[in-house]
Design an enzyme around this catalytic site. Structure first.
Site, mmCIF file in Angstrom:
data_model
loop_
_atom_site.group_PDB
_atom_site.id
_atom_site.type_symbol
_atom_site.label_atom_id
_atom_site.label_comp_id
_atom_site.label_asym_id
_atom_site.label_seq_id
_atom_site.Cartn_x
_atom_site.Cartn_y
_atom_site.Cartn_z
ATOM 1 N N GLY A 96 0.831 -1.204 0.000
ATOM 2 C CA GLY A 96 0.000 0.000 0.000
ATOM 3 C C GLY A 96 0.864 1.252 0.000
ATOM 4 O O GLY A 96 2.052 1.190 -0.328
ATOM 5 N N LEU B 87 0.587 3.688 -2.126
ATOM 6 C CA LEU B 87 0.992 3.576 -3.536
ATOM 7 C C LEU B 87 1.492 4.908 -4.098
ATOM 8 O O LEU B 87 0.937 5.969 -3.804
ATOM 9 C CB LEU B 87 -0.189 3.065 -4.364
ATOM 10 C CG LEU B 87 -0.782 1.732 -3.889
ATOM 11 C CD1 LEU B 87 -1.931 1.309 -4.794
ATOM 12 C CD2 LEU B 87 0.274 0.630 -3.836
ATOM 13 N N GLY C 255 5.975 4.704 -8.450
ATOM 14 C CA GLY C 255 6.703 3.446 -8.629
ATOM 15 C C GLY C 255 5.731 2.278 -8.781
ATOM 16 O O GLY C 255 5.920 1.390 -9.621
ATOM 17 N N HIS C 256 4.675 2.280 -7.954
ATOM 18 C CA HIS C 256 3.670 1.213 -8.060
ATOM 19 C C HIS C 256 2.891 1.323 -9.379
ATOM 20 O O HIS C 256 2.510 0.309 -9.973
ATOM 21 C CB HIS C 256 2.704 1.277 -6.873
ATOM 22 C CG HIS C 256 3.361 1.041 -5.551
ATOM 23 N ND1 HIS C 256 3.647 2.062 -4.663
ATOM 24 C CD2 HIS C 256 3.814 -0.100 -4.976
ATOM 25 C CE1 HIS C 256 4.231 1.559 -3.601
ATOM 26 N NE2 HIS C 256 4.359 0.264 -3.748
ATOM 27 N N GLN D 196 6.861 -9.358 8.026
ATOM 28 C CA GLN D 196 8.117 -8.885 7.434
ATOM 29 C C GLN D 196 8.671 -7.645 8.130
ATOM 30 O O GLN D 196 9.704 -7.128 7.733
ATOM 31 C CB GLN D 196 7.965 -8.644 5.929
ATOM 32 C CG GLN D 196 7.135 -7.430 5.548
ATOM 33 C CD GLN D 196 6.935 -7.357 4.050
ATOM 34 O OE1 GLN D 196 6.136 -8.104 3.485
ATOM 35 N NE2 GLN D 196 7.636 -6.473 3.367
ATOM 36 N N ASP E 133 13.956 -3.098 -4.877
ATOM 37 C CA ASP E 133 14.171 -4.117 -3.844
ATOM 38 C C ASP E 133 14.829 -5.319 -4.515
ATOM 39 O O ASP E 133 14.216 -6.377 -4.697
ATOM 40 C CB ASP E 133 12.835 -4.499 -3.206
ATOM 41 C CG ASP E 133 12.237 -3.337 -2.435
ATOM 42 O OD1 ASP E 133 12.856 -2.895 -1.452
ATOM 43 O OD2 ASP E 133 11.173 -2.847 -2.843
ATOM 44 N N GLN F 113 14.968 -8.667 -2.726
ATOM 45 C CA GLN F 113 13.634 -9.275 -2.688
ATOM 46 C C GLN F 113 13.318 -9.960 -4.028
ATOM 47 O O GLN F 113 12.801 -11.076 -4.067
ATOM 48 C CB GLN F 113 12.599 -8.199 -2.386
ATOM 49 C CG GLN F 113 11.162 -8.645 -2.547
ATOM 50 C CD GLN F 113 10.179 -7.606 -2.046
ATOM 51 O OE1 GLN F 113 9.953 -7.502 -0.867
ATOM 52 N NE2 GLN F 113 9.588 -6.829 -2.942
ATOM 53 N N SER G 239 10.165 6.066 -2.920
ATOM 54 C CA SER G 239 9.914 5.151 -1.813
ATOM 55 C C SER G 239 8.903 5.801 -0.892
ATOM 56 O O SER G 239 8.918 7.035 -0.718
ATOM 57 C CB SER G 239 11.221 4.894 -1.044
ATOM 58 O OG SER G 239 10.934 4.356 0.224
ATOM 59 N N ARG H 188 9.093 5.758 2.047
ATOM 60 C CA ARG H 188 9.867 6.266 3.186
ATOM 61 C C ARG H 188 10.379 7.689 2.968
ATOM 62 O O ARG H 188 10.769 8.354 3.924
ATOM 63 C CB ARG H 188 11.083 5.371 3.446
ATOM 64 C CG ARG H 188 10.701 3.996 3.916
ATOM 65 C CD ARG H 188 11.888 3.056 3.872
ATOM 66 N NE ARG H 188 11.446 1.692 4.067
ATOM 67 C CZ ARG H 188 11.479 1.050 5.232
ATOM 68 N NH1 ARG H 188 11.979 1.628 6.275
ATOM 69 N NH2 ARG H 188 11.031 -0.189 5.327
HETATM 70 O O1 PAF Z 1 7.948 -4.958 -1.700
HETATM 71 C C1 PAF Z 1 6.881 -4.969 -1.066
HETATM 72 O O2 PAF Z 1 6.066 -4.077 -1.180
HETATM 73 C C2 PAF Z 1 6.605 -6.137 -0.117
HETATM 74 O O3 PAF Z 1 7.775 -6.645 0.430
HETATM 75 C C3 PAF Z 1 5.760 -7.247 -0.756
HETATM 76 C C4 PAF Z 1 6.467 -7.888 -1.942
HETATM 77 C C5 PAF Z 1 4.428 -6.686 -1.200
HETATM 78 C C6 PAF Z 1 5.485 -8.351 0.253
HETATM 79 O O4 PAF Z 1 4.749 -7.879 1.342
#
Ligand code: PAF
Length: 297
Positions: free
Chosen positions: A31, A33, A36-37, A61, A150, A153, A185, A187
């Protein structure tokens, strides 16, 4: 745009889409958003005719309770962004439903979860791997889309999918940046105007390292020292890590770089309005070294 909150309902919806011959892309998000999203959704649209966005602040996480608490939750705004971006379905589960009473099953990608962000955030990637596996099982996508910002990830999700045999294509999308190069980000809003200006050193360090490699520099320690020097120009920055790694295995780069190498950075800045707390920014670039066979005539 449809909105679902329960995994079983999403599975039934995905089954119906698949039966109708539709191709599904999943964009997993926490969320809050931003542009980037939107780039992830646009990429998803290029690979499928039904785009599902999951919005879930995944508690497993977050290794610090304060971080989980502080994470922005703005479902209404996020739904508006999704509607505007042409998303077909949003999946927004409750934590209690995804991790029901007695929950005790987790996915670990044993080696890739350890270095870099895994060392600074113990347990983080166990939570990411677990929720990604659960989302893939719920949405049954043909394609799942993740940001290259990321990078660790993304590498871990690719490994997870390969190791567990998920029948899904993983697509990485290049990082979207502000006008001065800072990676987008959620953040960034926690920076002060002063630290926001300083945060530009991350992309500057990546640019200088890339320029050095293009100029013929191959020495790992020379490049690491160069990056530290650039980051040192920001008086409020505290470096978490600067690393040169193999982009797939994340193994340490050799003393002389020979193949494309991941340069990954994580830097803390003081957090706006809170004494002692920090904002941790990450960025990365794969340094463009030719592979041996590419150099052959
Ligand atoms: O990158 C993210 O936003 C999160 O780590 C993800 C992949 C949605 C998993 O919660």
């Amino acid at each position: 745009m449809d909105l679902l909150h329960v995994s079983r309902e999403l599975q039934a919806h995905a089954d119906a889409l698949r039966a109708a011959g539709r191709r599904i892309a999943l964009v997993p998000t926490l969320g809050a958003l931003h542009a980037g999203h939107r780039a992830l959704v646009a990429a998803a649209r290029r690979h499928a005719d039904c785009v599902i966005v999951s919005i879930f602040v995944n508690p497993t996480q977050f290794n610090a309770a304060a971080d989980l608490e502080a994470y922005p939750r703005c479902l209404e705004e996020d739904l508006a962004v999704c509607r505007e971006a042409g998303v077909d379905l949003v999946f927004a589960p409750e934590a209690e439903a995804l991790y029901g009473p007695g929950y005790q099953t987790f996915v670990e990608v044993e080696e890739l979860q350890q270095p870099l962000c895994g060392a600074s955030r113990p347990g983080h990637f166990r939570g990411v791997a677990t929720v990604v596996a659960k989302l893939l099982l719920a949405a049954k996508p043909h394609v799942a889309v993740f940001g290259e910002k990321d990078f660790q990830q993304l590498a871990l999700v690719r490994r997870l999918v390969r190791d567990l045999g998920f029948d899904v294509q993983i697509v990485g999308v290049p990082t979207v940046r502000e006008a001065d190069g800072l990676a987008l980000s959620s953040r960034n809003v926690h920076l002060t105007p002063q630290t926001r200006r300083q945060a530009r050193v991350l992309v500057e360090a990546l640019d200088e390292a890339e320029a050095a490699v293009r100029g013929g520099e191959r020495g790992r320690d020379v490049l690491l020292a160069l990056v530290q020097r650039v980051l040192g120009k920001a008086p409020d920055a505290r470096v978490d890590y600067v690393a040169l790694r193999d982009p797939e295995s994340l193994a340490q780069a050799p003393p002389q770089l020979e193949t494309p190498t991941l340069l990954a950075l994580a830097v803390h800045f003081p957090r706006r309005g809170s004494a002692g707390e920090t904002v941790r920014l990450i960025d990365n670039r794969v340094l463009p070294l030719a592979r041996a066979q590419e150099e052959a005539p």
